[in-house]
Write an enzyme that holds these catalytic residues in place. Structure first.
Site, PDB file in Angstrom:
ATOM      1  CG  ASP A 115       4.332   1.627   5.524  1.00 13.76           C
ATOM      2  OD1 ASP A 115       3.917   1.964   4.401  1.00 13.76           O
ATOM      3  OD2 ASP A 115       4.221   2.354   6.533  1.00 13.76           O
ATOM      4  CG  HIS A 145      -2.283   2.057   5.129  1.00 17.30           C
ATOM      5  ND1 HIS A 145      -2.062   2.365   3.806  1.00 17.30           N
ATOM      6  CD2 HIS A 145      -3.612   2.262   5.344  1.00 17.30           C
ATOM      7  CE1 HIS A 145      -3.203   2.747   3.243  1.00 17.30           C
ATOM      8  NE2 HIS A 145      -4.152   2.695   4.153  1.00 17.30           N
ATOM      9  CG  ASN A 202      -1.806  -0.637   1.638  1.00 19.20           C
ATOM     10  OD1 ASN A 202      -0.995  -1.034   2.463  1.00 19.20           O
ATOM     11  ND2 ASN A 202      -1.477   0.178   0.653  1.00 19.20           N
ATOM     12  CD  GLU A 221       0.797   0.943  -5.873  1.00 13.60           C
ATOM     13  OE1 GLU A 221      -0.285   0.764  -6.460  1.00 13.60           O
ATOM     14  OE2 GLU A 221       0.994   1.906  -5.100  1.00 13.60           O
ATOM     15  CG  ASP A 266       2.204  -1.208 -10.097  1.00 14.03           C
ATOM     16  OD1 ASP A 266       2.321  -0.020  -9.761  1.00 14.03           O
ATOM     17  OD2 ASP A 266       1.211  -1.912  -9.807  1.00 14.03           O
TER      18      ASP A 266
END
Length: 291
Positions: free
Chosen positions: A186, A182, A177, A212, A169
């Site tokens: 990505d 965002h 973010n 994630e 994780d």
């Protein structure tokens, strides 16, 4: 600066036709997953304004973001001075010829460009690929992971062999973010997947589990080797340089390691064992491996 609109829709286009053109764009990541846009005109525009041929009504897309035009019989992508840029195969571009299989990113939507004589066959093959592949990272998705794990779990139980699971994780991903946006998030997900994938052997499985979170299945590896590999992955991400549009972002992962036990009756118990260890790693301060 463009105004912000947060409801995502796609402009209604023609229904799929078998007699369409020989080029199309297929949405492989984002809203309207699997939608096919036939490029039948000499020039089509992509943007947030409803007057565009392809409308992507999100705040990361400019009103007139990009254009696909025909030059000497070949499709070319042209960025229209958009705020966040247009990416072709993860490279910021202003004008570039398109080849079949190219990935085109506009805002938070990814298209795949398909061209050739049998465009319908290519389209349906792409739809199948989308059922087992994560569109953003281009690694197996949770569905394919579970199919693989079912087989390996049964085989390991039958022949009394080792089977281990790593759950990873990204630490404080929401903060990334929130601070960088965002699109940067990505990029982090794609770069992390690309970095780890190079260390995965063909008999192993590396997949995006969701959000994630990622999962690695290691068949027939002894626990000490698995723990060493998990530590290598953690260190690999901590030392990797993540840089997007001039910003360098510190990224780390927490890793939980689970091993097949004789008391386990199904693959979900192995996943839960790794997930429990992952949460121990988070509670212990993150950026660490717990087995």
């Amino acid at each position: 600066m463009d105004g912000k609109t947060r409801i995502t829709t796609v402009k209604a286009l023609m229904e799929l036709q078998t007699g369409g053109g020989n080029e199309c764009l297929v949405v492989i990541y984002g809203e309207s997953l699997g939608r096919k846009f036939d490029l039948i005109d000499d020039a089509i525009t992509i943007g947030r304004d409803p007057e565009n041929f392809i409308t992507l009504d999100t705040d990361s897309v400019s009103r007139r973001h990009a254009r696909v035009e025909t030059v000497k019989g070949q499709k070319v992508i042209v960025d229209l001075n958009s705020t966040n840029g247009t990416y072709l195969n993860d490279v910021l571009t202003s004008r570039e010829k398109l080849k079949s299989g190219d990935l085109l990113k506009v805002g938070d939507t990814i298209f795949k460009f398909l061209a050739g004589a049998n465009i319908e066959m290519a389209y349906h093959e792409e739809i199948y690929t989308m059922t087992v592949t994560d569109g953003l990272t281009q690694i197996p998705n949770k569905r394919y992971l579970m199919e693989y794990l079912e087989r390996e779990f049964s085989r390991a139980r039958r022949y009394a062999r080792n089977l281990s699971c790593l759950m990873l994780d990204i630490d404080h991903f929401k903060n990334i973010n929130d601070e960088f946006g965002h699109l940067t998030g990505d990029f982090i997900l794609k770069e992390l997947a690309s970095t780890i994938r190079k260390r995965i052997r063909k008999e192993e499985m590396f997949a995006r589990y969701g959000g994630e979170e990622f999962c690695i299945i290691l068949p027939e590896s002894d626990p000490n080797s698995v723990l060493e590999f998990a530590s290598t992955v953690r260190s690999l991400i901590e030392t990797h340089v993540f840089e997007f549009e001039g910003s360098r972002i510190s990224v780390s992962v927490s890793v939980g390691v689970g091993h097949l036990g004789m008391h386990m009756k199904n693959p979900l118990e192995l996943l839960k064992a790794a997930d429990d260890k992952l949460y121990e790693a988070k509670r212990a301060g993150r950026n660490r491996v717990v087995s």
